[in-house]
Enzyme design. Structure first.
Site, PDB file in Angstrom:
ATOM      1  N   CYS A  14      30.670  59.669 -69.102  1.00 37.56           N
ATOM      2  CA  CYS A  14      29.731  60.948 -69.430  1.00 37.56           C
ATOM      3  C   CYS A  14      28.713  61.279 -68.223  1.00 37.56           C
ATOM      4  O   CYS A  14      27.694  60.381 -68.239  1.00 37.56           O
ATOM      5  CB  CYS A  14      29.315  60.676 -70.593  1.00 37.56           C
ATOM      6  SG  CYS A  14      27.978  61.766 -71.314  1.00 37.56           S
ATOM      7  N   CYS A  17      25.301  61.660 -69.775  1.00 34.29           N
ATOM      8  CA  CYS A  17      24.488  60.310 -70.245  1.00 34.29           C
ATOM      9  C   CYS A  17      23.701  59.950 -68.975  1.00 34.29           C
ATOM     10  O   CYS A  17      22.878  59.278 -69.280  1.00 34.29           O
ATOM     11  CB  CYS A  17      25.799  59.455 -70.805  1.00 34.29           C
ATOM     12  SG  CYS A  17      26.614  60.110 -72.303  1.00 34.29           S
TER      13      CYS A  17
END
Length: 92
Positions: A14, A17
């Site tokens: 991600c 993230c």
């Protein structure tokens, strides 16, 4: 004193993230023992019981829990101030 837990649901693949990781690390430094920060990797099978408790549909997702009750939830990358304001409210 209320128990406040900040959940960081993330995944290695991600991008947002990864962008948020320094902000989460700063929260850990800023809040220290005032709250518990739990980093939950979505793809790790050992986190299955936590993932069953929370309906996570996207990462990153941040959940603030106070005394066992969800008081705030954010999906996607957030400005640090948004998270600190929410944490301050939960801790007050």
């Amino acid at each position: 004193m209320a128990k406040v837990v900040f959940y960081d649901f993330w995944a290695a693949w991600c991008g947002p993230c990864k962008v948020m990781n320094p902000i989460i690390e700063q929260l850990e430094k800023d809040y220290g023992s005032k709250l518990e920060i739990r980093k939950i990797e979505m793809d790790d099978p050992k986190n299955q019981s936590v993932l069953e408790k929370f309906p996570i549909t996207a990462v990153p997702t941040y959940i603030i829990e106070k005394d066992g009750q969800i008081v705030n939830q954010f999906i996607g990358a957030q400005h640090q101030k948004v998270l600190t304001d929410a944490l301050d409210r939960a801790l007050s």
